[in-house]
Design a protein around this motif. Sequence first.
Motif, short mmCIF file in Angstrom:
data_model
loop_
_atom_site.label_atom_id
_atom_site.label_comp_id
_atom_site.label_asym_id
_atom_site.label_seq_id
_atom_site.Cartn_x
_atom_site.Cartn_y
_atom_site.Cartn_z
N ASP A 102 32.34 40.43 -32.22
CA ASP A 102 32.58 39.42 -33.25
C ASP A 102 33.88 38.68 -32.99
O ASP A 102 33.97 37.46 -33.19
CB ASP A 102 32.62 40.08 -34.63
CG ASP A 102 31.26 40.64 -35.05
OD1 ASP A 102 30.24 40.17 -34.51
OD2 ASP A 102 31.23 41.54 -35.91
N GLU A 103 34.90 39.40 -32.54
CA GLU A 103 36.18 38.76 -32.23
C GLU A 103 36.03 37.82 -31.04
O GLU A 103 36.61 36.72 -31.02
CB GLU A 103 37.23 39.84 -31.93
CG GLU A 103 37.61 40.66 -33.16
CD GLU A 103 38.56 41.79 -32.82
OE1 GLU A 103 38.81 42.02 -31.61
OE2 GLU A 103 39.07 42.46 -33.75
N LYS A 104 35.24 38.21 -30.04
CA LYS A 104 35.02 37.34 -28.88
C LYS A 104 34.20 36.11 -29.28
O LYS A 104 34.42 35.02 -28.73
CB LYS A 104 34.30 38.11 -27.78
CG LYS A 104 35.18 39.15 -27.09
CD LYS A 104 34.44 39.90 -26.00
CE LYS A 104 35.35 40.92 -25.34
NZ LYS A 104 34.64 41.68 -24.26
N ASP A 105 33.27 36.27 -30.22
CA ASP A 105 32.51 35.12 -30.71
C ASP A 105 33.44 34.09 -31.35
O ASP A 105 33.31 32.88 -31.14
CB ASP A 105 31.45 35.56 -31.72
CG ASP A 105 30.29 36.30 -31.06
OD1 ASP A 105 30.13 36.19 -29.84
OD2 ASP A 105 29.54 36.98 -31.80
N ALA A 106 34.37 34.59 -32.15
CA ALA A 106 35.32 33.68 -32.80
C ALA A 106 36.24 33.03 -31.77
O ALA A 106 36.54 31.83 -31.87
CB ALA A 106 36.15 34.46 -33.83
N THR A 107 36.67 33.79 -30.78
CA THR A 107 37.54 33.24 -29.73
C THR A 107 36.82 32.18 -28.93
O THR A 107 37.39 31.12 -28.61
CB THR A 107 38.02 34.37 -28.79
OG1 THR A 107 38.73 35.35 -29.55
CG2 THR A 107 38.92 33.82 -27.70
N THR B 95 32.70 45.06 -33.49
CA THR B 95 33.85 44.28 -33.95
C THR B 95 34.45 43.48 -32.81
O THR B 95 34.85 42.31 -32.98
CB THR B 95 34.91 45.21 -34.55
OG1 THR B 95 34.34 45.94 -35.65
CG2 THR B 95 36.12 44.43 -35.03
N ALA B 96 34.49 44.10 -31.61
CA ALA B 96 35.03 43.41 -30.44
C ALA B 96 34.18 42.19 -30.09
O ALA B 96 34.71 41.13 -29.71
CB ALA B 96 35.10 44.36 -29.25
#
Length: 285
Positions: A259-264, A256-257
Amino acid sequence: MKLDHDVYVRIQTDLLVVGDYIMTDRHHASNGNYDADDPQNQVGGIIPAFPLSGWLRHGMEQVVQRYGVTVCHPGESNADFRKQAVYERDLDDGYHEKGACAEEMDVDDICVILDLFGGFENRPGKFMRRPIQFSPVRSSVDYTRGQAEGHYRRLNRNVVSRNRDDNREPLRNTELDAVANLDGCWHLSFRELKPEFVGLLAEAIEYLDDHQTDFMHQLGGARNFGAGIVDCDLVNPLYEEHELKRVFDRGKDTTTAMDEKDATWADEYRPTYVEALQQRLEGWS
């Protein structure tokens, strides 16, 4: 969150043949024991950074030229070439004479390609391109050091007689060093981390991946034989070391972390760096 000076480019290709040759970890002529088809012949080695660097530079040049900006010619600064007409056509096709930008502009405003790669009047480049060390044993590959899984083979190409009476007798034999099923990453280190450099790298890797089947944008030699078609992707620079390893772990999905960094990265960081590149190029338009 601050970017590190080290970035990684994932490279995957079915077959790679490089003109600067592949350095292996064993002597091929050792008592004549080398057998390319022996599955026990676990040969690792190094892919030099020279062909990789030329491939990346070509992609970066294409990105800059798409903005209507010329780039430094990659040849010698004195333009002393065997084929002068080719050089002159290059200058008409998106290049300026190597180093001409350094004579006309402040050091901070020179051609972004010259600024990044250096190479004129002892000008050092702003990033280091390392060779890729490969091994056929996946468990021994350290991706955080820019290594890859790959299987070395020496290929033979025979040119045979077409005369029916010669029974396809070989006229000439050529050996090629090749790496098959390469999967790993290329380690790049910025000596000076300018936002426009990161934007240019991200744009160039995307361009090379989108144009991987174009003859001019393939990596290495033997392109007519299917070599050099490369899937490439800039590994998210926001990843930590354990997340980088997870990218290459075929038994694990992203967290999940991650995926969040990919979006950021996609929504915040990458557009900012690409905008910095565009601003750098505006003075050349």
